[in-house]
Write an enzyme that holds these catalytic residues in place. Structure first.
Site, mmCIF file in Angstrom:
data_model
loop_
_atom_site.group_PDB
_atom_site.id
_atom_site.type_symbol
_atom_site.label_atom_id
_atom_site.label_comp_id
_atom_site.label_asym_id
_atom_site.label_seq_id
_atom_site.Cartn_x
_atom_site.Cartn_y
_atom_site.Cartn_z
ATOM 1 N N HIS A 161 -9.474 -60.466 -4.536
ATOM 2 C CA HIS A 161 -8.987 -61.331 -3.444
ATOM 3 C C HIS A 161 -10.108 -61.634 -2.470
ATOM 4 O O HIS A 161 -10.653 -60.722 -1.837
ATOM 5 C CB HIS A 161 -7.836 -60.632 -2.711
ATOM 6 C CG HIS A 161 -7.167 -61.481 -1.673
ATOM 7 N ND1 HIS A 161 -6.378 -62.557 -1.997
ATOM 8 C CD2 HIS A 161 -7.178 -61.431 -0.320
ATOM 9 C CE1 HIS A 161 -5.916 -63.121 -0.881
ATOM 10 N NE2 HIS A 161 -6.394 -62.462 0.154
ATOM 11 N N HIS A 171 1.022 -69.302 -0.531
ATOM 12 C CA HIS A 171 0.257 -68.509 0.446
ATOM 13 C C HIS A 171 0.964 -67.239 0.880
ATOM 14 O O HIS A 171 0.376 -66.154 0.872
ATOM 15 C CB HIS A 171 -0.064 -69.371 1.674
ATOM 16 C CG HIS A 171 -0.878 -68.662 2.709
ATOM 17 N ND1 HIS A 171 -0.319 -67.844 3.675
ATOM 18 C CD2 HIS A 171 -2.217 -68.612 2.913
ATOM 19 C CE1 HIS A 171 -1.285 -67.339 4.423
ATOM 20 N NE2 HIS A 171 -2.436 -67.795 3.983
ATOM 21 N N ARG A 221 5.809 -66.730 4.780
ATOM 22 C CA ARG A 221 5.713 -67.499 6.021
ATOM 23 C C ARG A 221 5.464 -68.971 5.716
ATOM 24 O O ARG A 221 6.076 -69.861 6.294
ATOM 25 C CB ARG A 221 4.480 -67.019 6.807
ATOM 26 C CG ARG A 221 4.713 -66.127 7.941
ATOM 27 C CD ARG A 221 3.438 -65.928 8.769
ATOM 28 N NE ARG A 221 2.316 -65.318 8.080
ATOM 29 C CZ ARG A 221 1.179 -65.940 7.818
ATOM 30 N NH1 ARG A 221 1.005 -67.214 8.126
ATOM 31 N NH2 ARG A 221 0.192 -65.308 7.213
ATOM 32 N N HIS A 255 -2.126 -57.232 -0.375
ATOM 33 C CA HIS A 255 -1.832 -56.364 0.774
ATOM 34 C C HIS A 255 -0.643 -55.433 0.497
ATOM 35 O O HIS A 255 -0.833 -54.251 0.300
ATOM 36 C CB HIS A 255 -1.637 -57.125 2.092
ATOM 37 C CG HIS A 255 -2.817 -57.968 2.463
ATOM 38 N ND1 HIS A 255 -4.076 -57.441 2.595
ATOM 39 C CD2 HIS A 255 -2.938 -59.311 2.695
ATOM 40 C CE1 HIS A 255 -4.932 -58.407 2.905
ATOM 41 N NE2 HIS A 255 -4.272 -59.546 2.961
ATOM 42 N N ASP A 279 -11.466 -59.832 0.503
ATOM 43 C CA ASP A 279 -10.647 -60.622 1.427
ATOM 44 C C ASP A 279 -11.468 -61.374 2.477
ATOM 45 O O ASP A 279 -12.072 -62.381 2.179
ATOM 46 C CB ASP A 279 -9.593 -59.695 2.061
ATOM 47 C CG ASP A 279 -8.482 -60.452 2.763
ATOM 48 O OD1 ASP A 279 -8.507 -61.694 2.755
ATOM 49 O OD2 ASP A 279 -7.573 -59.815 3.333
HETATM 50 ZN ZN ZN Z 1 -6.221 -62.991 2.179
#
Ligand code: ZN
Length: 461
Positions: A60, A213, A216, A274, A325
């Site tokens: 990621h 994504h 949200r 995550h 990330d």
């Molecule tokens: Zn990310």
């Protein structure tokens, strides 16, 4: 002349352990050959003092965020604290001004740093799509193609995870800073992703995946439309912040993972990035579906997200991999040791992820598997091992580097996983081609110079 290349390190990591006196045979197609006698006319690359391991897989990444490293580590005047949401505004400020060439320049620097750390594949979670005012470029994949060009120019393998972004959030007002991310309809997102897969089909180093994504940023309708897609890896930010859980409960009456399970998205092709704030039931849902969970400990720590409950997830059947990330640091072995370290602080004991076999390198082998095999599984890549027919993606470390010297063959893997510094990485190969030699990448200097100019222009300093 035989077109086999034989790499001859002191120690070769295959089948889950180091072997002395073995060599890696690589064919002209860049794949590992079955082991056998060395042809008398094969090209032999001797690597004395080196241990050779499968390349690390970075599950990621947001490459352009390399631009905000070191630029957000303070509380802005007028604020009493800094958190994920204020960091995000700073990140958006950087994102909104980048031209296609800037995206290329920033990405190339991030990818170069990855290669120098022994990373040979990356999952680029790419959400910058449009012009600053939200108008699509003539080619809707203009910026994705710039990111791919950056990876190709430094020699990194990539799964480009094209992000779908529909809205600011549930009942959230439009955020003008997100205009570059937003695709109007799920059909636009899917057709752009398919066009990208088509455009890159001939490139053996590029794979494409779908990335709604987060709960949200996309609606239930978007998620429902993605549930049947099992032909590509699907990645999604899941349960990174408590606010996301609250908003999901308010909109859907269920927590994020419960919603994804209900809509049929979970499976071995799915990666939850995550997965920090989970209920026990959600841990069971992720494990039961054998999903991938991509932990990004350096970023999760930097942003105050929390700790991925990797012990519970692995116990339930989920597969854990790692990502750099936000590029707060780029060091995948350090991500592995940080995850284990965070769990020790949380659970108040040592060796939390040890598989319990009693082997001295059992924990290191599990963490290394996560940083290679499990990352490859998450990105839909045939890499992560040096088994016959696998692409010859590998890196070497100098066993006499100050951070490794003194390790025995039996303790070498633990020494690498728990102690190797990035400076110990010496050679890096992707598809059988050496892109880093003696710790040097031939395009490092020009890449750094262009990145430096971009960063100074962006921050007016
Ligand atoms: Zn990310």
């Amino acid at each position: 002349m035989n077109d086999t290349t034989v790499y001859q390190p002191d120690f070769l990591y295959t089948g889950g352990r180091f072997h002395e006196g073995r060599a890696l045979h690589v064919g002209a197609d860049g794949r590992v050959l079955a082991e056998g006698p060395v042809p008398s006319d094969a090209r032999v690359v001797r690597l004395p003092g080196r241990a050779l391991l499968p390349g690390l897989v970075n599950g990621h990444s947001h490459a352009f965020q390399r631009l905000i490293r070191g630029r957000t580590e303070y509380v802005a005047s007028g604020h009493t604290a800094d958190d994920f949401w204020s960091w995000r505004e700073a990140m958006y400020r950087a994102a909104e001004s980048l031209s296609p060439e800037d995206v290329y320049t920033a990405s190339r620097q991030a990818f170069l740093e990855m290669l120098l750390a022994g990373i040979t594949s990356v999952g680029e979670f790419h959400y910058l799509h449009h012009q600053t005012d939200g108008t699509p470029y003539a080619d809707r994949n203009e910026l994705a193609l710039q990111v791919i060009r950056a990876a190709r120019d430094v020699g990194l393998r990539m799964t480009l995870l094209r992000v779908g972004y529909a809205r600011a959030g549930f009942r959230a007002p439009e955020n003008p800073r997100q205009r570059r991310f937003i695709d109007g309809r799920v059909e636009d997102f899917l057709s752009a992703t398919e066009a990208l897969a088509q455009a890159t089909r001939a490139d053996a180093l590029v794979n494409v995946g779908l990335a709604p994504h987060s709960v949200r940023a996309v609606t239930r309708e978007w998620l429902a439309a993605l549930a049947s897609r099992r032909d590509m890896p699907v990645h999604m930010h899941v349960a990174e912040q408590p606010k996301e859980i609250e908003a999901c409960l308010a909109e859907h009456g269920r927590r994020p993972v419960e919603l994804l399970a209900e809509l049929g998205l979970l499976g071995p092709h799915f990666t939850a990035v995550h997965a920090v704030h989970l209920s026990e039931a959600e841990v069971k849902l992720l494990g039961g579906a054998a999903v991938n969970v991509c932990a990004c400990p350096s970023t999760e720590r930097n942003l105050g997200d929390g700790v991925v409950p990797a012990d519970a997830l692995v116990g339930a059947g989920a597969r854990v991999c790692f990502g750099s990330d936000s590029q707060a640091t780029v060091d995948l072995l350090d991500e592995a040791r940080q995850l284990e370290g965070h769990l020790r602080l949380w659970r108040l004991r040592r060796a939390v992820l040890d598989p319990g076999t009693g082997a001295v390198d059992g924990l290191a082998a599990r963490l290394f598997d996560m940083a290679t095999v499990q990352g490859a599984r998450s990105l839909g890549l045939p890499t992560g091992t040096l088994a016959p027919r696998a692409p010859a993606d590998f890196f070497t470390v100098d066993v006499n580097h100050p951070s490794l010297v003194g390790a025995s063959p039996a303790s070498l893997l633990s020494a690498v996983v728990f102690g190797a510094e990035k400076g110990a990485v010496r050679e890096v190969a992707v598809a059988g081609r050496l892109v880093v030699r003696e710790g040097q990448h031939p395009r490092a200097e020009e890449t750094g110079r262009a990145f430096h100019a971009l960063a100074r222009r962006l921050y007016h300093d």
